[in-house]
Write a protein that holds these residues in place. Sequence first.
Motif, PDB file in Angstrom:
ATOM      1  N   ASP A 246      20.028 -89.071  62.916  1.00  0.00           N
ATOM      2  CA  ASP A 246      20.622 -89.282  64.216  1.00  0.00           C
ATOM      3  C   ASP A 246      20.759 -87.958  64.940  1.00  0.00           C
ATOM      4  O   ASP A 246      20.721 -87.888  66.157  1.00  0.00           O
ATOM      5  CB  ASP A 246      22.013 -89.905  64.071  1.00  0.00           C
ATOM      6  N   ARG A 247      20.916 -86.907  64.147  1.00  0.00           N
ATOM      7  CA  ARG A 247      21.155 -85.605  64.735  1.00  0.00           C
ATOM      8  C   ARG A 247      20.588 -84.565  63.785  1.00  0.00           C
ATOM      9  O   ARG A 247      20.600 -84.756  62.570  1.00  0.00           O
ATOM     10  CB  ARG A 247      22.665 -85.385  64.892  1.00  0.00           C
ATOM     11  N   ILE A 248      20.084 -83.492  64.336  1.00  0.00           N
ATOM     12  CA  ILE A 248      19.560 -82.406  63.500  1.00  0.00           C
ATOM     13  C   ILE A 248      20.370 -81.149  63.771  1.00  0.00           C
ATOM     14  O   ILE A 248      20.661 -80.829  64.926  1.00  0.00           O
ATOM     15  CB  ILE A 248      18.068 -82.164  63.795  1.00  0.00           C
ATOM     16  N   ASN A 260      20.938 -81.082  67.795  1.00  0.00           N
ATOM     17  CA  ASN A 260      20.222 -81.874  68.783  1.00  0.00           C
ATOM     18  C   ASN A 260      19.688 -83.157  68.166  1.00  0.00           C
ATOM     19  O   ASN A 260      19.732 -83.334  66.955  1.00  0.00           O
ATOM     20  CB  ASN A 260      19.055 -81.043  69.343  1.00  0.00           C
ATOM     21  N   THR A 261      19.181 -84.034  69.012  1.00  0.00           N
ATOM     22  CA  THR A 261      18.494 -85.212  68.487  1.00  0.00           C
ATOM     23  C   THR A 261      17.157 -84.753  67.914  1.00  0.00           C
ATOM     24  O   THR A 261      16.638 -83.706  68.323  1.00  0.00           O
ATOM     25  CB  THR A 261      18.207 -86.227  69.598  1.00  0.00           C
ATOM     26  N   PRO A 262      16.609 -85.520  67.006  1.00  0.00           N
ATOM     27  CA  PRO A 262      15.327 -85.115  66.414  1.00  0.00           C
ATOM     28  C   PRO A 262      14.262 -84.857  67.475  1.00  0.00           C
ATOM     29  O   PRO A 262      13.587 -83.831  67.437  1.00  0.00           O
ATOM     30  CB  PRO A 262      14.965 -86.299  65.534  1.00  0.00           C
ATOM     31  N   GLU A 263      14.127 -85.777  68.432  1.00  0.00           N
ATOM     32  CA  GLU A 263      13.065 -85.627  69.428  1.00  0.00           C
ATOM     33  C   GLU A 263      13.201 -84.283  70.134  1.00  0.00           C
ATOM     34  O   GLU A 263      12.269 -83.484  70.172  1.00  0.00           O
ATOM     35  CB  GLU A 263      13.121 -86.750  70.480  1.00  0.00           C
ATOM     36  N   GLU A 264      14.385 -84.065  70.658  1.00  0.00           N
ATOM     37  CA  GLU A 264      14.615 -82.838  71.397  1.00  0.00           C
ATOM     38  C   GLU A 264      14.346 -81.623  70.523  1.00  0.00           C
ATOM     39  O   GLU A 264      13.674 -80.685  70.921  1.00  0.00           O
ATOM     40  CB  GLU A 264      16.067 -82.794  71.889  1.00  0.00           C
ATOM     41  N   PHE A 265      14.859 -81.665  69.292  1.00  0.00           N
ATOM     42  CA  PHE A 265      14.745 -80.501  68.439  1.00  0.00           C
ATOM     43  C   PHE A 265      13.286 -80.185  68.118  1.00  0.00           C
ATOM     44  O   PHE A 265      12.855 -79.042  68.207  1.00  0.00           O
ATOM     45  CB  PHE A 265      15.530 -80.705  67.142  1.00  0.00           C
ATOM     46  N   GLU A 267      10.528 -81.246  69.689  1.00  0.00           N
ATOM     47  CA  GLU A 267       9.641 -81.005  70.826  1.00  0.00           C
ATOM     48  C   GLU A 267      10.060 -79.764  71.604  1.00  0.00           C
ATOM     49  O   GLU A 267       9.221 -78.986  72.031  1.00  0.00           O
ATOM     50  CB  GLU A 267       9.631 -82.231  71.771  1.00  0.00           C
ATOM     51  N   HIS A 268      11.362 -79.602  71.797  1.00  0.00           N
ATOM     52  CA  HIS A 268      11.792 -78.474  72.621  1.00  0.00           C
ATOM     53  C   HIS A 268      12.882 -77.673  71.934  1.00  0.00           C
ATOM     54  O   HIS A 268      14.035 -77.681  72.349  1.00  0.00           O
ATOM     55  CB  HIS A 268      12.330 -78.981  73.972  1.00  0.00           C
ATOM     56  N   PRO A 269      12.548 -76.980  70.878  1.00  0.00           N
ATOM     57  CA  PRO A 269      13.575 -76.147  70.238  1.00  0.00           C
ATOM     58  C   PRO A 269      14.060 -75.096  71.231  1.00  0.00           C
ATOM     59  O   PRO A 269      13.246 -74.528  71.984  1.00  0.00           O
ATOM     60  CB  PRO A 269      12.841 -75.517  69.058  1.00  0.00           C
ATOM     61  N   LYS A 270      15.352 -74.869  71.240  1.00  0.00           N
ATOM     62  CA  LYS A 270      15.902 -73.973  72.256  1.00  0.00           C
ATOM     63  C   LYS A 270      15.817 -72.506  71.856  1.00  0.00           C
ATOM     64  O   LYS A 270      15.532 -71.649  72.673  1.00  0.00           O
ATOM     65  CB  LYS A 270      17.363 -74.365  72.538  1.00  0.00           C
ATOM     66  N   THR A 271      16.078 -72.227  70.585  1.00  0.00           N
ATOM     67  CA  THR A 271      16.126 -70.803  70.194  1.00  0.00           C
ATOM     68  C   THR A 271      14.786 -70.340  69.629  1.00  0.00           C
ATOM     69  O   THR A 271      13.964 -71.135  69.168  1.00  0.00           O
ATOM     70  CB  THR A 271      17.193 -70.591  69.104  1.00  0.00           C
ATOM     71  N   GLU A 272      14.616 -69.026  69.667  1.00  0.00           N
ATOM     72  CA  GLU A 272      13.419 -68.407  69.091  1.00  0.00           C
ATOM     73  C   GLU A 272      13.336 -68.694  67.594  1.00  0.00           C
ATOM     74  O   GLU A 272      12.280 -69.031  67.059  1.00  0.00           O
ATOM     75  CB  GLU A 272      13.463 -66.889  69.299  1.00  0.00           C
ATOM     76  N   ARG A 273      14.475 -68.529  66.917  1.00  0.00           N
ATOM     77  CA  ARG A 273      14.520 -68.724  65.484  1.00  0.00           C
ATOM     78  C   ARG A 273      14.029 -70.104  65.099  1.00  0.00           C
ATOM     79  O   ARG A 273      13.257 -70.282  64.155  1.00  0.00           O
ATOM     80  CB  ARG A 273      15.954 -68.556  64.939  1.00  0.00           C
ATOM     81  N   ALA A 274      14.480 -71.093  65.848  1.00  0.00           N
ATOM     82  CA  ALA A 274      14.083 -72.455  65.537  1.00  0.00           C
ATOM     83  C   ALA A 274      12.594 -72.631  65.760  1.00  0.00           C
ATOM     84  O   ALA A 274      11.879 -73.245  64.955  1.00  0.00           O
ATOM     85  CB  ALA A 274      14.872 -73.438  66.389  1.00  0.00           C
ATOM     86  N   LYS A 275      12.104 -72.067  66.859  1.00  0.00           N
ATOM     87  CA  LYS A 275      10.656 -72.168  67.140  1.00  0.00           C
ATOM     88  C   LYS A 275       9.873 -71.556  65.990  1.00  0.00           C
ATOM     89  O   LYS A 275       8.932 -72.137  65.463  1.00  0.00           O
ATOM     90  CB  LYS A 275      10.343 -71.428  68.441  1.00  0.00           C
ATOM     91  N   ASP A 276      10.294 -70.344  65.629  1.00  0.00           N
ATOM     92  CA  ASP A 276       9.614 -69.628  64.554  1.00  0.00           C
ATOM     93  C   ASP A 276       9.650 -70.451  63.263  1.00  0.00           C
ATOM     94  O   ASP A 276       8.633 -70.628  62.581  1.00  0.00           O
ATOM     95  CB  ASP A 276      10.330 -68.288  64.347  1.00  0.00           C
ATOM     96  N   PHE A 277      10.820 -70.974  62.987  1.00  0.00           N
ATOM     97  CA  PHE A 277      10.984 -71.761  61.766  1.00  0.00           C
ATOM     98  C   PHE A 277      10.073 -72.986  61.769  1.00  0.00           C
ATOM     99  O   PHE A 277       9.359 -73.262  60.813  1.00  0.00           O
ATOM    100  CB  PHE A 277      12.455 -72.192  61.645  1.00  0.00           C
ATOM    101  N   LEU A 278      10.077 -73.684  62.896  1.00  0.00           N
ATOM    102  CA  LEU A 278       9.250 -74.889  62.966  1.00  0.00           C
ATOM    103  C   LEU A 278       7.784 -74.541  62.807  1.00  0.00           C
ATOM    104  O   LEU A 278       7.033 -75.224  62.118  1.00  0.00           O
ATOM    105  CB  LEU A 278       9.494 -75.609  64.290  1.00  0.00           C
ATOM    106  N   SER A 279       7.391 -73.447  63.426  1.00  0.00           N
ATOM    107  CA  SER A 279       5.974 -73.095  63.325  1.00  0.00           C
ATOM    108  C   SER A 279       5.621 -72.819  61.868  1.00  0.00           C
ATOM    109  O   SER A 279       4.544 -73.155  61.404  1.00  0.00           O
ATOM    110  CB  SER A 279       5.664 -71.886  64.190  1.00  0.00           C
ATOM    111  N   LYS A 280       6.535 -72.204  61.151  1.00  0.00           N
ATOM    112  CA  LYS A 280       6.247 -71.906  59.755  1.00  0.00           C
ATOM    113  C   LYS A 280       6.190 -73.162  58.913  1.00  0.00           C
ATOM    114  O   LYS A 280       5.349 -73.312  58.038  1.00  0.00           O
ATOM    115  CB  LYS A 280       7.340 -71.003  59.178  1.00  0.00           C
ATOM    116  N   ILE A 281       7.103 -74.030  59.181  1.00  0.00           N
ATOM    117  CA  ILE A 281       7.249 -75.158  58.279  1.00  0.00           C
ATOM    118  C   ILE A 281       6.208 -76.227  58.542  1.00  0.00           C
ATOM    119  O   ILE A 281       5.866 -77.019  57.673  1.00  0.00           O
ATOM    120  CB  ILE A 281       8.691 -75.728  58.395  1.00  0.00           C
TER     121      ILE A 281
END
Lengths: 284, 284, 225, 251, 399
Positions: A246-248, A260-265, A267-281
């Motif tokens: 329901d929430r991440i 955030n909600t999964p979709e938002e998180f 598709e549109h991660p807000k922080t650099e760290r999250a973007k970086d993390f998602l790209s890695k994972i």
Amino acid sequence: MSETNNEAVRSRTTHEQRSLQDASSERKLAPLVPAAEDPNRALVELTHVEKHFGDLHVLKDINLRVTKGEVLVVVGPSGSGKSTMCRTINRLETIDSGDIRIDGKPLPQEGKELANLRAEVGMVFQSFNLFANKTILDNVTLAPIKVRHMPKKEAEDLAMDLLARVGVDSQAAKMPSQLSGGQQQRVAIARALAMRPKVMLFDEPTSALDPEMVNEVLDVMVELAHEGMTMICVTHEMGFARKAADRIVFMANGQILEENTPEEFFEHPKTERAKDFLSKILTH
Amino acid sequence: MSETNNEAVRSRTTHEQRSLQDASSERKLAPLVPAAEDPNRALVELTHVEKHFGDLHVLKDINLRVTKGEVLVVVGPSGSGKSTMCRTINRLETIDSGDIRIDGKPLPQEGKELANLRAEVGMVFQSFNLFANKTILDNVTLAPIKVRHMPKKEAEDLAMDLLARVGVDSQAAKMPSQLSGGQQQRVAIARALAMRPKVMLFDEPTSALDPEMVNEVLDVMVELAHEGMTMICVTHEMGFARKAADRIVFMANGQILEENTPEEFFEHPKTERAKDFLSKILTH
Amino acid sequence: MNGFLQLFSQYDVLGAFLVNIELTLWSALFSMILGVILVVMRISPISSLRVVAGAYVELFKNLPLTIIMVFMVLGAYAQLKLSFSDTFATNFFWLAVTGLSLYTAAFVCESLRSGINTVPIGQAEAARALGLGFMQSATEIILPQAFRGSVAPLGNTLIALLKNSTVAAAASVSTETSSLMSQMIEFRPDVIIQIFLIFAFGYVILIIPIGMLTTYLSNKLAVRR
Amino acid sequence: ACGADETGKIRIGIKFDQPGLGFKKSGTYVGFDVDVAKYIAKKLGYSEDEIVWKEAPSKQREAMLQNGDVDMILASYSITDERKKAVSFAGPYFVAGQDLLVRKDDQSINGPEDLNGKRLCSVTGSTSAATVKEKFASEVQLMEQPGYAECATALFSGIVDAVTTDDIILAGLASASRGKLRVVGKPFTQEYYGVGIKKGDTKLAVKINNAIVDMIQDGSWENAVSDNTKGTDYTPDVRYNPPTPNEGEDA
Amino acid sequence: MADTSNSVLFDAPGPKGRRTIRIANWVAGIVFAVVLVLILMRLHNPPDGENQLSWELWKPALEREAWTDFYLPGLWMTVKATVLAVVGAVAFGLVFGVGRLLPNTLLRGISAIIVEFCRAVPVLLLMIFFWRWFAFAGLPDPSYWAVVLALVLYNGSVVAELVRSGVGNLPGGQREASLALGLTETQSLVQIEVPQAVYAMLPAAVTQLVVVLKDTALGSIIMYTDLLQESRRLGSMYFNILQTLVMAAVIYFIACWLLSRLAEWLPERMQQRTAAPAEPEPLAPIAAGDASNVNQIAVAKEVEELPFGGAPRKYHVHHRGTNASIRNWRRTRYEQGYDVEHPETEEQHDRGAGKPGTPQAPDPKLSSREHEHSDHGTVFKRGDNIGGGRTSLGAKPKI
Ligand SMILES: Nc1ncnc2c1ncn2[C@@H]1O[C@H](COP(=O)(O)OP(=O)(O)OP(=O)(O)O)[C@@H](O)[C@H]1O
Ligand SMILES: Nc1ncnc2c1ncn2[C@@H]1O[C@H](COP(=O)(O)OP(=O)(O)OP(=O)(O)O)[C@@H](O)[C@H]1O
Ligand SMILES: [Mg+2]
Ligand SMILES: [Mg+2]
């Protein structure tokens, strides 16, 4: 790719789920979750939680609120404090300051009350941690008998029920070491459920599993989520996160950086760290 | 889904690669691979190789030819003999019959010649196998000093060079146990490269790594492939296989069942076994 | 109390401990030498050496030290005429050292071997794959790690040896602690508990530091993996 | 001791490990002490199968009597004032003397004085060797062994030249040695072997003394000595033997 | 324990190597045979004394009566002492082993002192003391009880340490899982941790049985009529004490050897019932209170050999669980030298020096080691450092 990944999870899940439901329709099983009352009640509430390991500041001002029936997925790079946070919730780890409340009551510090509270919070570990000296059935009945003082017979019925639900009832007499990792983890889930917990904590329940076994555990978790169990899951399984959360919550360096909600998180991660993390994972 | 997967690998790789190149442009580094001569020379050649472990027939009539600069990826289900084949190439495993030639010369059986040959074949293991009693730097300089009789100073320069290239030069003075798995594996690659090998063998170099560390190792391997190193890689990383392989060899049950380009192999596997294998490996 | 003190001027307690310490040190030295030879035999690729060393270790590990000590006197000395000196006291001392060394060598061999077993085979394979020869990989990689892994079991063996040195009584060494304790008890049975505690604490004082040192060393030297 | 029914029986402590005196062999007991004990028991009204034999190692003899584990002890038990503080004695039934056992062909040793520069064996904890060293031969080298058999074996193989202890024990050893050892036959001390009994039991002492007198008179004593020293030319020291049993009769 | 000692040192030999080995094999074999023959010849024809190989001496040592009158009664006495000593030792060990794990400092301290004392005093001294003491006190069968009690104290202290290291070697998860289910600490100790520790220690306890059996032979020094004493007696009848001692030695050897085999056979079965490593070698920690050296030996156990003597492939275990030290996790690792710097300072250092684009591993060492994470399902859980924060005597940093 995450899309396809997700699809794969979904398709497998529905398949598995069907068979699980088949199984459950044969016998009448009690619902896993006590009937819902107030959907907006906060079951778990962390406010300004701080924690150090020696010099290391592992939890920095954590604020978190999980309402009844909510499925919360915690993600973040290794060492960011996800497990520690999870473990503070049933006080396997003490906190330095802040406040943790379960179902409105502050976390007891020790003794019987603490044990009772822990009984209401189910926990599933990365490494299963089935009791190696007990059979599968005894693993599940131990706590109901010792903590809840349930009669042996009743506890065994309950245990067989739950084992059937997670699909390992045929193994009840075996020792944990004779089961595959996936089966062990499902038993661990049943063991936690046997205490009828109000909330379940999952700490990377699938990351010690062979790839082929990941889905059988995730399926059980998905079903649990569907039944309305309140869950906090630390996991790297993004397919599951998308599907069931329901929430991440994204943690890094001991802080909660995003919620955030999964979709938002995704598709549109807000922080650099999250973007970086998602790209890695998500790359392999 | 494999498509997206592949893309993801590519995009990350180029990103990482750029930064690696940035790094290398700061200092002038020697090329990793000796200048190419005859592109069609067979560097590694296995003919009719047979191997038993007791009753178990693990390698059945293996014929393989790897030319200079080629990147060969070996895939196949667990227990199919991939590692064993890899290990016969520098005689960590003896063979029962057949013939193995490195750069045209038959594999020596023992003594100095064997040691010399092994020095020309770099090997990277699944479990890193850094020397636990030596620092990172010593790990890399040991063989050049002892085997190639390189002066210490020179060996250290070379080692720092290579460590910089794989991005762990800042850790040179540490012990292996203090590094993460990904860092250790990159050091292991640097250590093998320090002998200026003609061919590099990788035996599942990423499968003992935490998910987040897989890519940092794959990136190094991709760069190596781009520089023209002859490589034989056993791996389950299909993204890497697609991206970097010149040819894919599919093994099952000790036999080579298919040999093909990555595109052909992934899109149109010829045998049932390969189809089955691919369907299993690509679903999660 | 006075009589008790007099007991100590009469009996040379420190001297007895010294005898045990000497027995221990000599046996430690010889068993180390023999143990290294055995372990080399035991891990060599030559099967007859392996068999002999293996049989030796099994034999001595599974025999009571008391019997070995008796055999030293009645077998090695009386029958095989293994003699170190014409003076009985010296001769029996060295026979006891021989017996202790033979016995302890089996355990030293096992300790060293378990040290070698702590080295993962991958270390050797990595060394080979880099082109290091037998001597090079042995001296640079395997043995340094193996030695560090042996520290703790060797320490345990040394402690056991010190305690076993009391069994030298069975090889007619009559000046060591257990014999002296018997004599003193014979003489002053009324203070038996005090006499025992004196000797017991003597050993506690000797052994605790060895144990601490071993633990410290084995943690300090441990190969981190 | 292991739960056998002991009512109506007499319990006698002997040595189990001294050939010639008290030795357990094929489930029966043989030796001079055993023969004397049997005779006494018979006179006290016990048949042979009413005797319970118990092992009485040297260091446990007093304790066994004091605890009432045994009714009497015949185990080369010398009568001394020290021991009389704890137990009473009847007898003596034999007067032994410390002597030397040597190899048959060794003519160089004919008394304790000849031991200078030689090697002597005795059992651990006995004072007999020390006596030799102090009184007769200061240059002797001593070896201690847990038992006389070990000493005798050492004597056989030549690593010692003599074994010392009471002559009757040595005679027993010599008789078992297939003629390879001999007792020198010049005892240089006197050990009065008594029957150990519970302290102050004068009635029993009188009965035992009478039995011993009978035994000496009807020739059984002589027979017992010669039976148990067969094959050696050993004779007990005639100056003291046979003894007059008069111990323990006054309370 | 997987024996990799041979393959670790030697490469598979080539044809030349095989020939050299074959020759060396013969040479060594012949040398040993010659030595053996020389010894036998010496025994056959010694400079003084008798031919020790003659049938005249061997017959009385072998015949029926020797068995029924001496060896078997002696063996029975030996077994009687061994069995009682083992039972006592296990009871002693459980009491004081658990005592050393209890939350109560006083009980823990007392248990520690008793255990360390009993481990340090030579068994022979204990035996002599109890023997004389019991004799003076007038107890029946003083030598029997002295043998038993001395063995109980010494071996009990070893078992106590085995229990403690067994509990310590459990992965921390076992305890955490029981706490998380609502069991109390004591319930967890009694229901989960100690039973598993017992299973884990069983093979080592059987190995310890060998020690007990061997040590009963010390009883002969205090006149206990065990096998050794009885064979001495037999020997004093025919002056064939060497022969009878050889027979005793053979019996001891066979008994101990069988027990050792049992100890090696057990771990596999026990491993199913415990999450701690079950091993036949007693890994009793050495020094006062510190059990941490167990982990060095444990490393070897991770290498499991393949059936035909080749090289095992997957042994890299990056995460190990530990139970005893769970509360002191970081400090212990720091003391043991895994972390040269404090993690935090290092992270900063890393960041400062790290070049752009260098793949930044998020604090590598700590995170990768803490969590139990196993390669492919086989969950290896090894004790890392035992007794870290739970013992009073040795828990302090050693330097
Ligand atoms: N018991 C402990 N003592 C000291 N430091 C600890 C302890 N447990 C965890 N840490 C440290 O605290 C930090 C956070 O750990 P935590 O296990 O919560 O991270 P995580 O997010 O769960 O990581 P992972 O994804 O690897 O499981 C890490 O740096 C870790 O090294
Ligand atoms: N030293 C050995 N002794 C006996 N059998 C062995 C040995 N090494 C490997 N095997 C067996 O040989 C077969 C091939 O093993 P190999 O390790 O080459 O497979 P693999 O393809 O590398 O598998 P994986 O993907 O699991 O690494 C397996 O069945 C394995 O159990
Ligand atoms: Mg975690
Ligand atoms: Mg493999």
